[in-house]
Write an enzyme that holds these catalytic residues in place. Structure first.
Site, short mmCIF file in Angstrom:
data_model
loop_
_atom_site.label_atom_id
_atom_site.label_comp_id
_atom_site.label_asym_id
_atom_site.label_seq_id
_atom_site.Cartn_x
_atom_site.Cartn_y
_atom_site.Cartn_z
N LYS A 197 60.35 43.13 67.10
CA LYS A 197 59.64 42.40 66.05
C LYS A 197 60.46 41.17 65.65
CE LYS A 197 58.59 43.00 61.09
NZ LYS A 197 58.65 43.96 59.96
N ASP A 216 50.62 45.72 64.61
CA ASP A 216 50.71 44.30 64.25
C ASP A 216 51.83 43.56 64.95
OD1 ASP A 216 52.78 45.48 62.85
OD2 ASP A 216 52.26 44.63 60.91
N ASN A 217 52.82 44.28 65.46
CA ASN A 217 53.92 43.66 66.22
C ASN A 217 54.75 44.79 66.81
OD1 ASN A 217 54.71 42.81 62.95
ND2 ASN A 217 55.93 44.38 63.98
N LYS A 267 47.27 48.34 53.54
CA LYS A 267 48.09 47.13 53.39
C LYS A 267 47.25 45.87 53.57
CE LYS A 267 51.99 44.82 55.71
NZ LYS A 267 53.20 45.01 56.54
N HIS A 291 55.97 50.96 59.28
CA HIS A 291 56.92 50.03 58.68
C HIS A 291 57.92 50.82 57.84
CE1 HIS A 291 58.44 46.64 56.34
NE2 HIS A 291 57.70 45.78 57.05
N ASP A 333 51.74 49.62 61.75
CA ASP A 333 52.71 48.60 61.33
C ASP A 333 54.04 48.84 62.03
OD1 ASP A 333 54.17 46.70 59.84
OD2 ASP A 333 52.94 47.07 58.08
N ASP A 334 54.53 47.84 62.75
CA ASP A 334 55.84 47.90 63.42
C ASP A 334 55.91 49.05 64.42
OD1 ASP A 334 56.41 45.87 61.67
OD2 ASP A 334 58.12 46.85 60.72
N HIS A 355 48.66 42.13 52.44
CA HIS A 355 49.72 41.20 52.84
C HIS A 355 49.17 39.87 53.35
CE1 HIS A 355 54.05 40.90 54.67
NE2 HIS A 355 53.98 40.39 53.46
N CYS A 409 53.91 40.66 60.63
CA CYS A 409 52.74 41.35 60.12
C CYS A 409 51.67 40.43 59.54
CB CYS A 409 53.15 42.41 59.09
SG CYS A 409 54.48 41.92 58.00
N ARG A 464 47.77 39.89 61.07
CA ARG A 464 46.59 40.29 60.29
C ARG A 464 45.65 39.11 60.07
NH1 ARG A 464 48.44 45.41 58.02
NH2 ARG A 464 50.44 45.68 59.08
#
Length: 760
Positions: free
Chosen positions: A406, A345-346, A144, A239, A48-49, A146, A86, A90
């Protein structure tokens, strides 16, 4: 007795036997199980991130031996793209379709009322889990999610967008976009659960997730080793909040004193050496808002490395836990028959602002701390007592050598690490530089497994896949056909890639979209988007911009919306949302309630009231609490007094009653009246309808109280109250508590402190 065939009025189409009057003159039959012998296991690992230049195998100095192993034994991609946020990534990763196309053009907190922004994945796009479970796979999601509307992540559901509603047979993790790694908001399958241990006992979410993933595979392998599995493992790392164990932070003490310019330079040189960045690439100048390290004050150079030390420790700890899972799969003989796909994810997050933050809620409400404010709290940048995100300069270094971050559709937001490992099908130790997109993963898995995407699923006609298989790129990179055009959009930032060219427009929040300036880059020769060729090729730029608008129309991108997350989630409330009311009655004993389903008291006048019973002076404790150490509020009886603790980004204003709450039965209430022109206001406390205390709040939250949710009768998980240690449950009697939110355009009611709806 004569044998008879089963009546067609109730026959199962798969039944091929005969049914007589008894079992003696009948012949049984069973449906054939799905053929699974040649199907690979599949495991997605989602970071994540995590920026393009953050992993060791992508040039970083951060220790990531488990991820580096995947790269060494598999293939790295240097031209892989996700979306810039995110939830959208996903959704695309699990469906093979563009994010707006399936309804997740933005975060799952928000339903803007338009098809591309429903905050959930349409059932016209079956997930990979839904497809694979029908082919005999066991499907497991850990970490996660989300992807469910956040106001539907309560015991009232609906559950159709939870993991078990989208094809996964088992789930353990958190449904929010982020969580505290020491006090996470956890769910098991379709119900909320408490963390198994406390941080004092060594609990950490990374370890818990991997323990659960190992347990899922161990159980499945013990019972049905012939069945393939699909594991979706989505870490909360990296994240914000950055929260590694202290020993991992200590490993990087002093490492970043050289500053972000030097770290960025070293990473860039290493990337070229490794081959993930082509020779001749230029390192772009600083993004707006990032100063040269040597130009910073001594105080800034002392402060900023602390944030990066915590981030580096967080990533290394995550890698260590992933390594445990890989080692376990290898020990039971299931690693080499598992197709592993690791993605971020980014790109790296810009949400720490110029100086870093110790509080994620502050950013979402549009506030960023100054240098002096962070310097005063430098000892709290530890990964435990605060929710840390790093300054822009470190985010820029995390995205080396790419521009922006991001949320943006320049490369720093959308070009991410991606690694595939699958011996026999994926080359070892190689790099691919062909353009690919997150929508390509599902088609690749289906291609390798020899499966087709269904045209209908559970009676619902399916959208066509937007992605294409990467298999040709893996097997014959020089001959692989070039992927079709791909659009991007997030928060009004726009881009389109086609035939090696990219048009991209940065959008300043709150400005006219027509004023955005489109840039043009030839990515085949300009990896880092250094040379804007818009002036040299106006006709090509116009063609690409027109193509973007066509893709936007086809995929449900419009209308463009650049409003902040907190603002959009507060303003756009569906008619059937549990938040779409003014009076909330919560019964004691209810489980922790996620923040996205809690009353929207930010920026509003509101009242909390309850009927309580105290038999002794020691009958103290929390009546209601919403938030965490970072932000929130708490109403409690402490030392016999009625107390309202308002936690404004870690700074507490505590209002106490002048007299104790009496022994016996009493009606207690707290009322906040917001001033007309800003978010300040006055707090008043009531016992049995009489005002017993008051105080002023100079500012309150505009849109978002906290990411952590609400507890009744205790202060659960990370404490919202000042100096909180433990849950501090109310020792007296209270059956329910009422929160009422007022329309500040209407006159306030006069019966403050009424026990209506709040009787014991």
């Amino acid at each position: 007795m004569s044998s008879v065939r089963v009546s067609e009025t109730w026959a199962n189409d798969d039944f091929a036997g005969e049914i007589g009057r008894t079992y003696r003159d009948s012949r049984p039959s069973w449906p054939a199980p799905p053929p699974t012998g040649s199907l690979p296991n599949v495991m997605f690992v989602v970071l994540d991130d995590t920026g393009f230049g953050s992993l060791g195998c992508y040039g970083s100095e951060i220790s990531t031996p488990a991820i580096d192993r995947l790269a060494r034994e598999g293939t790295r991609f240097s031209n892989f793209h996700a979306t810039a946020l995110c939830s959208p990534t996903r959704a695309s990763l699990l469906t093979g379709r563009n994010h707006h196309n399936v309804g997740l053009g933005y975060l799952s907190h928000v339903d803007d009322g338009y098809p591309g922004y429903r905050g959930q994945v349409t059932h016209r796009a079956a997930t990979l889990a839904e497809i694979l479970v029908d082919h005999g796979y066991n499907t497991m999601a850990v970490g996660k999610w989300h992807l469910a509307p956040m106001d539907q992540t309560t015991a009232a559901g609906p559950y159709h967008q939870w993991p078990l509603g989208r094809g996964f047979e088992r789930y353990y993790g958190f449904l929010e976009g982020l969580t505290d790694h020491y006090y996470p908001e956890l769910f098991s399958d379709n119900h909320a659960v408490e963390p198994a241990a406390s941080p004092e006992d060594g609990y950490h979410l990374n370890s818990d997730l991997v323990d659960t993933a190992i347990g899922f595979v161990r159980d499945q392998t013990s019972v049905a080793p012939e069945k393939p599995f699909f594991m979706y493992l989505a870490f909360g790392a990296t994240h914000t909040p950055f929260q590694p164990p202290a020993e991992y932070v200590d490993r990087y003490s002093g490492v970043y004193d050289a500053g972000w310019d030097e770290i960025r330079r070293r990473r860039f040189e290493r990337q070229v050496e490794l081959g993930v960045v082509p020779p001749g690439t230029e390192l772009p100048p600083h993004n707006e808002g990032v100063e040269a390290w040597d130009a910073l004050s001594p105080e800034a150079r002392r402060l900023y490395p602390k944030f990066q030390e915590v981030f580096a420790g967080f990533l290394e700890h995550t890698d260590r836990e992933l390594g445990r899972l890989l080692d376990y799969l290898e020990s039971i003989g299931r690693l080499d028959d598992t197709m592993v796909v690791l993605v971020s994810d980014n790109g790296a997050s810009q949400e720490g602002g110029p100086h870093g933050v110790l509080n994620t809620t502050m950013y979402e409400n549009g506030h960023l701390p100054g240098l002096d404010e962070n310097l005063a709290r430098i000892t709290e940048i530890d990964g435990f007592t605060t929710h840390v995100n790093y300054p822009l300069g470190w985010a820029e270094a995390a995205n080396t050598p790419l521009k922006r971050y991001k949320q943006n559709t320049h490369a720093g937001g959308i070009r991410t690490p991606m690694i595939m490992r699958f011996p026999g099908s994926v080359p070892e130790g190689e790099i691919r530089d062909q353009f690919h997109h997150v929508t390509d993963i599902v088609p690749t898995v289906l291609d390798v497994a020899g499966l087709d995407a269904p045209t209908t699923y559970r009676g619902v006609d399916q959208l066509a896949l937007d992605g294409v298989s990467i298999r040709a790129t893996l097997e014959s990179p020089d001959d692989a056909p070039r992927r079709p055009a791909q659009y991007f959009e997030t928060l009004g930032h726009r881009a389109i890639w086609k035939d090696g060219w990219k048009a991209v427009a940065y959008h300043a929040m709150g400005t006219d979209f027509d004023d955005d300036v489109w840039e043009l880059y030839h990515l085949d020769t300009d990896f880092s988007e250094c040379h804007d060729l818009a002036g040299a090729h106006p006709d090509l730029l116009a063609e690409l911009v027109a193509a973007w608008w066509a893709e936007a129309g086809r995929n449900g991108v419009l209308p463009l919306d650049d409003r902040r997350f907190a603002e959009r989630s507060a303003l756009n409330v569906r008619p059937d949302s549990p938040r779409n009311r003014s009076v909330f009655t919560y019964h004691r004993g209810m489980h922790h309630l996620g923040s996205a389903a809690a009353p929207m008291v930010a920026g509003r006048s509101f009242e909390i009231r309850a009927a309580v019973g105290r038999d002794a002076p020691s009958d103290n404790g929390v009546l209601i609490a919403h938030g965490s150490v970072n932000s929130g509020y708490c109403l409690m009886i402490d030392d016999g007094l009625l107390v309202y603790d308002f936690n404004y980004y870690g700074s507490h204003t505590v209002v106490r009653s002048d007299i104790p709450v009496p022994i016996g039965e009493a009606a207690v209430a707290m009322r906040f009246d917001k001033n007309k022109d800003d978010t300040s206001g006055r707090v008043r406390l009531f016992v049995d309808g009489d005002e017993v205390g008051s105080g002023s709040l100079s500012a309150t939250f505009e849109h978002l109280v906290a990411f952590q949710g609400l507890d009744v009768g205790a202060d659960g998980l990370s404490p919202a109250r000042e100096g909180g240690n433990g849950r501090y449950p109310f020792a007296g009697r209270m059956d329910r508590i009422v929160v009422e939110v007022f329309d500040d355009t209407e006159p306030a009611s006069s019966d403050v402190g009424s026990t209506s709806g709040g009787t014991r």
